[in-house]
Design a protein around this motif. Structure first.
Motif, PDB file in Angstrom:
ATOM      1  N   ALA A  73       0.872  -1.175   0.000  1.00 26.69           N
ATOM      2  CA  ALA A  73       0.000   0.000   0.000  1.00 26.69           C
ATOM      3  C   ALA A  73       0.910   1.225   0.000  1.00 26.69           C
ATOM      4  CB  ALA A  73      -0.913   0.012   1.215  1.00 26.69           C
ATOM      5  N   GLU A  74       0.762   2.052  -1.014  1.00 28.37           N
ATOM      6  CA  GLU A  74       1.609   3.235  -1.174  1.00 28.37           C
ATOM      7  C   GLU A  74       0.732   4.483  -1.180  1.00 28.37           C
ATOM      8  OE1 GLU A  74       5.316   3.658  -3.917  1.00 28.37           O
ATOM      9  OE2 GLU A  74       3.577   4.260  -5.119  1.00 28.37           O
ATOM     10  N   PHE A  75       1.259   5.548  -0.590  1.00 26.05           N
ATOM     11  CA  PHE A  75       0.569   6.829  -0.497  1.00 26.05           C
ATOM     12  C   PHE A  75       1.521   7.902  -1.019  1.00 26.05           C
ATOM     13  CE2 PHE A  75      -0.488   3.859   2.824  1.00 26.05           C
ATOM     14  CZ  PHE A  75      -1.862   3.748   2.708  1.00 26.05           C
ATOM     15  N   VAL A  76       1.055   8.677  -2.018  1.00 27.29           N
ATOM     16  CA  VAL A  76       1.968   9.609  -2.692  1.00 27.29           C
ATOM     17  C   VAL A  76       1.349  10.993  -2.818  1.00 27.29           C
ATOM     18  CG1 VAL A  76       3.452   9.980  -4.690  1.00 27.29           C
ATOM     19  CG2 VAL A  76       2.750   7.652  -4.098  1.00 27.29           C
ATOM     20  N   PRO A  77       1.808  11.967  -2.019  1.00 25.47           N
ATOM     21  CA  PRO A  77       1.438  13.355  -2.292  1.00 25.47           C
ATOM     22  C   PRO A  77       2.348  13.900  -3.401  1.00 25.47           C
ATOM     23  CG  PRO A  77       2.739  13.227  -0.290  1.00 25.47           C
ATOM     24  CD  PRO A  77       2.550  11.814  -0.780  1.00 25.47           C
ATOM     25  N   PHE A  78       1.765  14.667  -4.315  1.00 23.50           N
ATOM     26  CA  PHE A  78       2.534  15.289  -5.393  1.00 23.50           C
ATOM     27  C   PHE A  78       2.555  16.798  -5.189  1.00 23.50           C
ATOM     28  CE2 PHE A  78       1.463  11.295  -7.371  1.00 23.50           C
ATOM     29  CZ  PHE A  78       2.594  11.001  -8.117  1.00 23.50           C
ATOM     30  N   VAL A  79       3.714  17.389  -5.406  1.00 22.98           N
ATOM     31  CA  VAL A  79       3.882  18.838  -5.322  1.00 22.98           C
ATOM     32  C   VAL A  79       4.262  19.333  -6.709  1.00 22.98           C
ATOM     33  CG1 VAL A  79       5.234  20.715  -4.300  1.00 22.98           C
ATOM     34  CG2 VAL A  79       4.557  18.748  -2.897  1.00 22.98           C
ATOM     35  N   ARG A  80       3.620  20.410  -7.134  1.00 30.31           N
ATOM     36  CA  ARG A  80       3.888  21.010  -8.447  1.00 30.31           C
ATOM     37  C   ARG A  80       4.369  22.438  -8.238  1.00 30.31           C
ATOM     38  NH1 ARG A  80       1.571  20.090 -13.931  1.00 30.31           N
ATOM     39  NH2 ARG A  80       1.873  22.016 -15.117  1.00 30.31           N
ATOM     40  N   ALA A  81       5.500  22.757  -8.857  1.00 32.17           N
ATOM     41  CA  ALA A  81       6.050  24.122  -8.825  1.00 32.17           C
ATOM     42  C   ALA A  81       5.989  24.682 -10.238  1.00 32.17           C
ATOM     43  CB  ALA A  81       7.485  24.118  -8.318  1.00 32.17           C
ATOM     44  N   GLU A  82       5.384  25.868 -10.353  1.00 34.26           N
ATOM     45  CA  GLU A  82       5.214  26.495 -11.663  1.00 34.26           C
ATOM     46  C   GLU A  82       5.022  27.990 -11.480  1.00 34.26           C
ATOM     47  OE1 GLU A  82       2.555  25.531 -15.631  1.00 34.26           O
ATOM     48  OE2 GLU A  82       1.747  24.965 -13.690  1.00 34.26           O
TER      49      GLU A  82
END
Length: 165
Positions: A73-82
């Motif tokens: 079981a994997e949990f992944v927050p994604f951060v986007r810089a733009e």
């Protein structure tokens, strides 16, 4: 007497070389950094680092049922810089099956459910590159396929590295 001595020595030598016995189920955790590299749809090809940057921070738990198969079981927050602004852009729940391929290689077949409304699957090839007594460093190559939320089907190639413990 000689026979007894030989039996004892052979038994002791065999026992001493056998190493620790693995018991299952076996629990392991990991953390890493995920870089999506290129995403392909029927109408466009987009690359990370070209006008924006997206990074995922996967954290997971692996439960090995045997030496060959397990659940993850994997949990992944994604951060986007733009444009000088960064934000958490998505969160991924990523359950799946683990299959040991031997020599430090593992295949993970994962289902994918994103807060962006997208869903799909992700085949992952993983390799332990350095094994320590209580941890290991790994690299992984995920290939997410996503559908839904009124967007075209997409295929992404990525690179991940991290530490398991």
């Amino acid at each position: 007497m000689y026979f007894t001595l030989v039996v004892v020595l052979v038994s002791f030598t065999s026992f001493a070389q056998s190493g620790p016995v693995q018991t299952y189920p076996k629990l392991a955790g990991y953390v890493g950094i995920l870089h999506p590299i290129v995403t392909v749809t029927s109408s466009a090809i987009s690359t990370n680092f070209d006008g924006y940057y997206v990074v995922g921070l996967p954290t997971g738990i692996n439960i090995w049922k045997s030496q060959k198969i397990g659940f993850s079981a994997e949990f992944v927050p994604f951060v986007r810089a733009e444009n000088g602004i960064s934000r958490m852009s998505n969160f991924l729940f990523h359950p799946g099956v683990l299959i040991s391929l031997g020599k430090g290689w593992t295949f993970a077949g994962r289902a994918a459910f994103e807060t962006s409304g997208r869903y799909g699957f992700t085949p992952v090839i993983n390799k332990i590159v350095k094994k320590n007594k209580n941890s290991g460093y790994f690299i992984a190559f995920p290939f997410p396929v996503r559908f839904g939320n009124a967007h075209e089907t997409s295929f992404t190639g990525g690179f991940q590295f991290g530490i398991s413990f």
